[in-house]
Design an enzyme around this catalytic site. Structure first.
Site, short mmCIF file in Angstrom:
data_model
loop_
_atom_site.label_atom_id
_atom_site.label_comp_id
_atom_site.label_asym_id
_atom_site.label_seq_id
_atom_site.Cartn_x
_atom_site.Cartn_y
_atom_site.Cartn_z
N ASP A 116 0.81 -1.22 0.00
CA ASP A 116 0.00 0.00 0.00
C ASP A 116 0.84 1.27 0.00
OD1 ASP A 116 -2.13 -1.65 -0.04
OD2 ASP A 116 -3.16 -0.80 1.70
N ASN A 122 -4.74 -2.08 -4.20
CA ASN A 122 -5.97 -2.21 -3.40
C ASN A 122 -5.87 -1.30 -2.17
OD1 ASN A 122 -8.46 -3.15 -2.70
ND2 ASN A 122 -7.77 -5.12 -1.89
N ASP A 178 -10.72 -2.51 12.20
CA ASP A 178 -9.74 -3.46 11.65
C ASP A 178 -9.28 -4.46 12.70
OD1 ASP A 178 -9.95 -2.33 9.21
OD2 ASP A 178 -8.09 -1.16 9.33
N GLU A 237 -11.13 -4.83 2.14
CA GLU A 237 -10.39 -5.60 1.13
C GLU A 237 -11.26 -6.72 0.56
OE1 GLU A 237 -9.17 -4.11 3.61
OE2 GLU A 237 -7.06 -3.58 3.32
N HIS A 297 -5.04 -9.20 3.81
CA HIS A 297 -3.95 -9.39 4.77
C HIS A 297 -4.45 -9.72 6.16
CE1 HIS A 297 -4.23 -4.86 5.87
NE2 HIS A 297 -5.26 -5.17 5.13
N ARG A 298 -5.53 -9.07 6.58
CA ARG A 298 -5.97 -9.26 7.97
C ARG A 298 -6.59 -10.65 8.18
NH1 ARG A 298 -4.29 -5.10 10.14
NH2 ARG A 298 -4.47 -3.07 9.15
N LYS A 325 0.47 -6.48 2.16
CA LYS A 325 -0.25 -5.20 2.11
C LYS A 325 0.19 -4.29 3.25
CE LYS A 325 -4.86 -3.67 0.92
NZ LYS A 325 -5.05 -2.38 1.52
#
Ligand code: DC
Length: 684
Positions: free
Chosen positions: A52, A96, A336, A364, A411-412, A439
């Site tokens: 990012d 993204n 998040d 995402e 990613h999370r 990311k």
């Protein structure tokens, strides 16, 4: 970074120690944009290096910012545009990264209106499904020429039409705040560009609807202040940018560690028991004084039972209540990090309900759907609604399932599900497409494996053996690479002993080695070797010896010292130390019989002597050496005979080894076959 199709994480047992977090994504991309918009040079320390931030930097370079430095561990310097637009056209790819797409759209909208630019902004397909209509509506109402080139309401966008356009700054600018707070952030970051052209009372932004993710707006306001812009906030509904506002570079600025990334390690501290009697994980880079909203995850973790201590720029989290307590929590302030709570819920007694998380659906991926689907795969009971999720863990260890976690390029999802490897059923967890963590946290799994431990018996080992020149080293390296595992080239260890003996002026002649005292001295050298393997290179006592080890005499010396039981015994512990997370591919003699008898897969190569001689011949010819194939064949047959008949560790397949005749196979075919055998042994 694990650049493999999947990563199998063995069941983890404990965790302890210290981690240093990469820089915050939210702060990094805001700082970069502010530094690019202001006048003068800004030096940014501890910037996150990830997908990012890379797309943001690329875009800023394209717009004419002078950017230098930023190599690992070094600050990055950026010279801002000072309100100018030196490059007036461009096609900007933003991957993204919502934190790049939204603020750049607003900044370019205003700069294009002022100076007459013309840009397109676009991203990966998922970016084109993430809404941006509320922001473009606000920009168009202001007078910025912004148009959709694909589906209305979503990127790609065309910004500007090449001509300056008048801006209407007198009326309050209205923007919706209930889909994504990034729209408001985008306007707040960009509007100071035109503050001097607005009304004397300042430019006013009014939020329509209940503003979500308020802590992210706090980050924005805080950083604006660092860049000299003091926005007046009125109840999260009205924001005024004073007429005299002007970005001023702070000179140097430090990026905090990422508080959302900290959540995985806070959870790790809360769910694991410590290592060596030490309970808990120390997290560096972010602390109680953080400006990031996700730092409040610490309180949520405490509510679930974690013991949390905080200080300036550090956190320490350990296990408290166990099992964890189930909670019901409004997670609007930590959208998040709240995904990590959904995983902690697997270790809680009862049902955990996370509410007010509608924004998960436009991240995402649709994170509510994704979390529900993957948690169910593990055996949890999950209820989902448009803006909440409720998780009940598997009732007993027997109800846990081995799962291959799909990660949705998110990613999370990848990071938080790694924590399912602490399951009481001691099942491994497969994370698909692990590189998606790039990311925000490219080294996430390495960092996790640096503090988490597994029982040695749970760390998988694949053993590959076979006669000399059978290609076992190449096969081992390729299989390891495909799985993200470590490699043990045990032959190199014996070669190292030969080298160490030579350096110590100790003979490795067979006659000398036959004397027990001499053999013991060589074994003592083997015990004291300080060796390091990294990226295919080898160091002995701090000196690189990769090329020396490959010389013919080293192989011969290895062959002789490896026949000594004392030396084999001396190297045993060193070889066991290679059994590290997430797994090991070990090649060489007695790997499957003596060193790792419990290995889950043992492969024995059986290429014919002629075939091996031909391969070796080809190798040597390619290197420009003059050889006769008949000589090679004879030498190989002799070595085979010697290896098979020697007293200690003779060359023979482990009883449970699978035989692979690779005489007629390419290396790719052999690798595919071994990986196929490996997959068939996994529970997924
Ligand atoms: O695979 P290589 O050529 O690097 O091995 C060097 C020597 O060490 C060879 O003669 C076999 C021996 N060896 C051994 O005895 N046990 C091992 N585990 C690996 C190699």
């Amino acid at each position: 970074m694990f650049n493999t199709p999947f990563l199998d994480i063995p069941p983890l047992s404990h965790a302890g120690g210290e981690v240093t977090l990469p820089g915050s994504k939210s702060i990094s991309n805001r700082v970069l944009l502010l530094a690019a918009l202001c006048q003068g040079r800004t030096t940014v320390h501890d910037l996150l290096d990830s997908d990012d931030t890379r797309v943001m930097l690329q875009a800023l370079r394209h717009l004419g910012c002078d950017i230098s430095g930023g190599e690992p561990g070094r600050p990055l310097g950026i010279t801002g545009l000072g309100g100018q637009l030196p490059v007036s056209e461009g096609d900007l790819f933003l991957g993204n990264a919502g934190t790049a797409m939204r603020p750049l759209t607003a900044a370019l909208g205003l700069l294009s209106a002022l100076h007459g630019g013309r840009f397109t902004v676009r991203g990966i397909p998922r970016m084109h499904e993430r809404p941006i209509g509320d922001l473009t509506d606000a920009l168009v109402a202001l007078g910025c020429p912004v148009a959709y080139t694909g589906q209305p309401g979503y990127p790609p966008l065309q910004i500007g039409h090449g001509q300056p356009a008048p801006l209407a700054l007198d009326q309050p600018i209205r923007v919706r705040g209930d889909v994504s707070s990034q729209f408001l952030t985008a306007l707040l970051l960009a509007l100071p560009l035109v503050a001097s052209q607005g009304p004397a009372g300042g430019i006013v932004i009014e939020v329509i609807g209940e503003l979500i993710s308020k802590p992210y707006i706090d980050i924005t306001l805080n950083l604006l202040q660092r860049f000299g812009v003091h926005v007046e906030r009125d109840n999260w509904q009205r924001f005024t940018i004073p007429a005299h506002s002007r970005y001023t570079s702070p000179g140097d600025i430090h990026v905090e560690g990422d508080a959302s990334s900290a959540s995985y390690f806070m959870a790790l501290g809360a769910i694991s028991t410590g290592v060596d009697g030490q309970n808990g994980i120390t997290i560096r880079g972010v602390g109680g004084d953080s400006i990031q909203g996700d730092i409040r995850f610490a309180q949520a973790a405490e509510q679930m039972g974690a013991v949390v201590e905080t200080g300036p720029n550090w956190l320490r989290v350990g296990r408290g209540t166990w099992p964890l307590r189930a909670i019901t929590l409004d997670c609007n302030h930590i959208p998040d990090a709240a995904m990590t709570l959904a995983i902690m819920a697997l270790y809680a007694q009862g049902t955990t309900t996370l509410t007010n998380i509608a924004s998960w659906r436009v991240k995402e991926t649709d994170r509510i759907a994704a979390m529900a689907c993957e948690l169910r795969k593990l055996g949890a009971t999950v209820q989902e609604a448009p803006d909440w999720i409720a998780i009940t863990p598997p009732a007993t260890p027997a109800d846990w399932r081995p799962a291959s976690i799909h990660t949705y390029d998110d990613h999370r999802v990848a990071m938080c599900f790694s924590l399912a490897a602490f399951n009481p059923a001691q099942l491994p967890v497969r994370i698909e497409d692990p590189k998606c963590v790039a990311k925000t946290f490219p080294d996430y799994f390495e960092t996790l494996f640096g503090v988490a431990t597994a029982q040695a018996a749970h760390i998988p080992v694949i053993c590959i053996d076979g006669p000399t020149a059978s290609g076992k080293g190449t096969l081992a390296a390729e299989v390891a690479q495909a799985l993200g595992y470590h490699v043990l080239d045990s032959g190199a260890l014996y070669r190292l002993v030969g080298l160490a003996a030579r350096q110590a002026n100790l003979s490795t002649h067979a006659d000398d080695l036959a004397r027990p005292q001499h053999a013991e001295r060589v074994a003592q050298l083997a015990r004291l070797m300080d060796v390091r393997f990294e990226g295919g290179r080898v160091w002995l006592h701090g000196q690189e010896v990769s090329d020396t080890l490959r010389e013919e005499w080293a192989g011969m010396a290895a062959s002789r010292v490896s026949a000594l039981p004392e030396v084999r015994q001396a190297l045993l512990q060193l070889q066991h130390n290679f059994r590290q997370l997430p797994g090991l591919v070990a090649d060489g003699r007695d790997m499957g019989t003596v060193v790792f008898p419990d290995a889950a897969l043992k492969v024995f190569l059986t290429a014919s002597a002629r075939q091996r001689a031909e391969r070796r011949y080809q190798q040597l010819i390619d290197r420009g050496e003059k050889v006769i194939i008949q000589d090679l064949l004879r030498a190989l047959e002799q070595r085979d005979e010697q290896d098979k008949t020697r007293q200690h560790a003779p060359l023979k397949p482990a009883q449970d080894a699978l035989q692979l005749d690779n005489s007629e196979q390419t290396i790719e075919q052999s690798v595919a076959l071994v990986l196929g055998w490996w997959r068939s042994k996994q529970p997924f």
